[in-house]
Design a protein around this motif. Sequence first.
Motif, PDB file in Angstrom:
ATOM      1  N   TYR A   1      -6.186  -9.271  -6.732  1.00 36.37           N
ATOM      2  CA  TYR A   1      -5.004  -9.655  -7.495  1.00 36.37           C
ATOM      3  C   TYR A   1      -3.759  -9.549  -6.621  1.00 36.37           C
ATOM      4  O   TYR A   1      -3.803  -8.988  -5.534  1.00 36.37           O
ATOM      5  CB  TYR A   1      -4.866  -8.749  -8.737  1.00 36.37           C
ATOM      6  CG  TYR A   1      -6.171  -8.658  -9.489  1.00 36.37           C
ATOM      7  CD1 TYR A   1      -6.637  -9.735 -10.232  1.00 36.37           C
ATOM      8  CD2 TYR A   1      -6.970  -7.515  -9.393  1.00 36.37           C
ATOM      9  CE1 TYR A   1      -7.871  -9.674 -10.875  1.00 36.37           C
ATOM     10  CE2 TYR A   1      -8.197  -7.450 -10.031  1.00 36.37           C
ATOM     11  CZ  TYR A   1      -8.644  -8.532 -10.769  1.00 36.37           C
ATOM     12  OH  TYR A   1      -9.860  -8.480 -11.390  1.00 36.37           O
TER      13      TYR A   1
ATOM     14  N   GLU B   1       0.866  -1.185   0.000  1.00 33.04           N
ATOM     15  CA  GLU B   1       0.000   0.000   0.000  1.00 33.04           C
ATOM     16  C   GLU B   1       0.899   1.229   0.000  1.00 33.04           C
ATOM     17  O   GLU B   1       2.124   1.100   0.119  1.00 33.04           O
ATOM     18  CB  GLU B   1      -0.968  -0.010   1.182  1.00 33.04           C
ATOM     19  CG  GLU B   1      -0.347  -0.073   2.559  1.00 33.04           C
ATOM     20  CD  GLU B   1      -0.102   1.281   3.153  1.00 33.04           C
ATOM     21  OE1 GLU B   1       1.091   1.676   3.157  1.00 33.04           O
ATOM     22  OE2 GLU B   1      -1.034   1.942   3.625  1.00 33.04           O
TER      23      GLU B   1
ATOM     24  N   PHE C   1      -1.889  -5.141  -8.018  1.00 33.80           N
ATOM     25  CA  PHE C   1      -3.055  -4.332  -8.360  1.00 33.80           C
ATOM     26  C   PHE C   1      -2.628  -2.877  -8.287  1.00 33.80           C
ATOM     27  O   PHE C   1      -1.496  -2.570  -7.911  1.00 33.80           O
ATOM     28  CB  PHE C   1      -4.227  -4.640  -7.409  1.00 33.80           C
ATOM     29  CG  PHE C   1      -3.916  -4.394  -5.961  1.00 33.80           C
ATOM     30  CD1 PHE C   1      -3.195  -5.317  -5.221  1.00 33.80           C
ATOM     31  CD2 PHE C   1      -4.327  -3.228  -5.327  1.00 33.80           C
ATOM     32  CE1 PHE C   1      -2.895  -5.088  -3.872  1.00 33.80           C
ATOM     33  CE2 PHE C   1      -4.032  -2.989  -3.996  1.00 33.80           C
ATOM     34  CZ  PHE C   1      -3.304  -3.924  -3.269  1.00 33.80           C
TER      35      PHE C   1
ATOM     36  N   GLY D   1     -11.248   2.610   0.408  1.00 31.60           N
ATOM     37  CA  GLY D   1     -11.322   2.610   1.869  1.00 31.60           C
ATOM     38  C   GLY D   1     -10.238   3.492   2.457  1.00 31.60           C
ATOM     39  O   GLY D   1      -9.195   3.721   1.831  1.00 31.60           O
TER      40      GLY D   1
HETATM   41  P1  HAM Z   1      -6.988  -0.944   1.566  1.00 29.04           P
HETATM   42  O1  HAM Z   1      -8.398  -1.009   2.055  1.00 29.04           O
HETATM   43  O2  HAM Z   1      -6.089  -2.050   1.956  1.00 29.04           O
HETATM   44  O3  HAM Z   1      -6.424   0.447   2.067  1.00 29.04           O
HETATM   45  O4  HAM Z   1      -6.978  -0.830  -0.002  1.00 29.04           O
HETATM   46  C1  HAM Z   1      -7.721   0.159  -0.664  1.00 29.04           C
HETATM   47  C2  HAM Z   1      -8.393  -0.429  -1.892  1.00 29.04           C
HETATM   48  O5  HAM Z   1      -7.432  -1.110  -2.708  1.00 29.04           O
HETATM   49  C3  HAM Z   1      -9.424  -1.500  -1.571  1.00 29.04           C
HETATM   50  O6  HAM Z   1     -10.656  -0.915  -1.211  1.00 29.04           O
HETATM   51  C4  HAM Z   1      -9.511  -2.231  -2.891  1.00 29.04           C
HETATM   52  O7  HAM Z   1     -10.345  -1.534  -3.784  1.00 29.04           O
HETATM   53  C5  HAM Z   1      -8.083  -2.179  -3.392  1.00 29.04           C
HETATM   54  N1  HAM Z   1      -7.393  -3.460  -3.119  1.00 29.04           N
HETATM   55  C6  HAM Z   1      -6.850  -3.867  -1.969  1.00 29.04           C
HETATM   56  N2  HAM Z   1      -6.310  -5.100  -2.108  1.00 29.04           N
HETATM   57  C7  HAM Z   1      -6.531  -5.463  -3.393  1.00 29.04           C
HETATM   58  C8  HAM Z   1      -6.222  -6.625  -4.180  1.00 29.04           C
HETATM   59  N3  HAM Z   1      -5.541  -7.631  -3.674  1.00 29.04           N
HETATM   60  N4  HAM Z   1      -6.621  -6.651  -5.474  1.00 29.04           N
HETATM   61  C9  HAM Z   1      -7.295  -5.611  -6.015  1.00 29.04           C
HETATM   62  N5  HAM Z   1      -7.612  -4.493  -5.328  1.00 29.04           N
HETATM   63  C10 HAM Z   1      -7.232  -4.419  -4.039  1.00 29.04           C
HETATM   64  C11 HAM Z   1      -5.156   0.883   1.839  1.00 29.04           C
HETATM   65  O8  HAM Z   1      -4.382   0.372   1.069  1.00 29.04           O
HETATM   66  C12 HAM Z   1      -4.823   2.148   2.596  1.00 29.04           C
HETATM   67  N6  HAM Z   1      -3.426   2.517   2.320  1.00 29.04           N
HETATM   68  C13 HAM Z   1      -5.780   3.274   2.217  1.00 29.04           C
HETATM   69  C14 HAM Z   1      -5.463   4.555   2.892  1.00 29.04           C
HETATM   70  C15 HAM Z   1      -4.846   5.624   2.355  1.00 29.04           C
HETATM   71  N7  HAM Z   1      -5.727   4.844   4.142  1.00 29.04           N
HETATM   72  C16 HAM Z   1      -5.286   6.044   4.421  1.00 29.04           C
HETATM   73  N8  HAM Z   1      -4.730   6.545   3.342  1.00 29.04           N
END
Ligand code: HAM
Length: 448
Positions: free
Chosen positions: A133, A94, A136, A296
């Motif tokens: 995935y 992330e 991603f 999110g």
């Molecule tokens: P997260 O909920 O882990 O938050 O990821 C945000 C979005 O990334 C998810 O809602 C989803 O749409 C997408 N995502 C996560 N994992 C996958 C995957 N394996 N394949 C496809 N899409 C995926 C974060 O990453 C935090 N850094 C958000 C954040 C920013 N919070 C504060 N600032």
Amino acid sequence: MTINTLNAANKPIKIQAVKGMNDLLPDESALQELFEDTVRTVLRSYGYRLIRTPIVEPTGLFIRSLGEITDIVEKEMYSFTDSLNGDALTLRPEATAGTVRSAIEHNWLYNAPQRVWTMGAMFRHERPQKGRYRQFHQVSVEAMGFEGPDIEAEQIILLARLWKNLGLSNISLQINTIGNLSERTEHRHRLIQYFEENLDLINTDEDAKRRLYSNPLRLLDSKNPAMQTLINGAPKLIDCLKSDSLMHFEQFKTLLDQANIAYTINHRLVRGMDYYNRTVFEWVSTALGTELTLAGGGRYDGLFEQLGGKSKPACGFALGIERVMLIWKHSLSARNITHPKGIYMPLAYIVHAGIGTEKLAANVAEQLRDAHLFCVKHAGADSFKTQLKRAHDSGAMYALIIGETELEKNQVIVKILATGQQHSVSLNDMNALLLYLSSNQEVLGKIA
Ligand code: HAM
């Protein structure tokens, strides 16, 4: 380590992409670019500026920020040792951690809060399925140095505008507050006590057993159906919150109400990383049958200090590009909107054959581009027939045809591909050709 790239017959082995890591194919990219342009425009209109951080970061950054006892850190990181110097490195799962690291390292919050965003590849070793995935892409958006709930409300409003601009409806917003550290500690005590009273069930779930004392909050994330009734009855964090946290949440909700943004409060929404506090939120779609979280985020007021920087309040979110694209494509086809190819359609396709015509064709093409007209010049020594077929396939409005006769007379045949009408235009006055090509089709039809 030797890696075999040849088979037993000494022929190259067909190498395929890594499981869960996808190619973006040229036929898909017009829509992708349109999406990215829409995102950029919306982000700019709220004052967000682009940053880029490395894809590889020290492993310790993610352990410190996401938390040791989280799915991502425990199971999903692509970590490796740098063979040259032994450094422990990780492909970023992330972008928030890297963004905060960058802000501390370069001190770019020294005199004012900042709104920044980034877009790029993230890596998590998850079980691949539709919308999930191993590589991603995210749009990750961070507002740093802002304390009040107006900033998270603004981020929600920004996302609502993005959904609207994409024509997406039925994406629902879930919100929650997870308080501050001391409130969560109180909640943690109550949770441990509650789960201890149900040890028989906890002991049947390996993850729950392991996390009961290390990170009991994560038990609430459990997807194990046998645990759901127990989880539903667990003590709620909101009952442990003091007035400051409650007021922050109340103000946040009022701002959403004022902006006419509908939401549901989901007390079980805790998010998958440990850096969050107070407001957390997710946007969820059920358009494809199952629940898919598109975006999110939330507040992470303690992360700067946790990574060795000066304390700074902050809030952000990330959206999953592949997931939003899935939902968007579904929505476009439900509305009978075909994929827009426009950005890849040249105005003119330049067809040329015969001795010496290549130079004139290249020259005309560059003059068109100088005038900001989008053209493709045929490459390769193909017949006029093949070249004209390519011109049609490209979606161009005109074919500009140059043969040896045209070269001799310094002219070009302009063919309107939709109607087949064609006539010669002299190249002695390039402006006449440019004007002709850039005026609208109706006018052109009359001239032709
Ligand atoms: P997260 O909920 O882990 O938050 O990821 C945000 C979005 O990334 C998810 O809602 C989803 O749409 C997408 N995502 C996560 N994992 C996958 C995957 N394996 N394949 C496809 N899409 C995926 C974060 O990453 C935090 N850094 C958000 C954040 C920013 N919070 C504060 N600032």
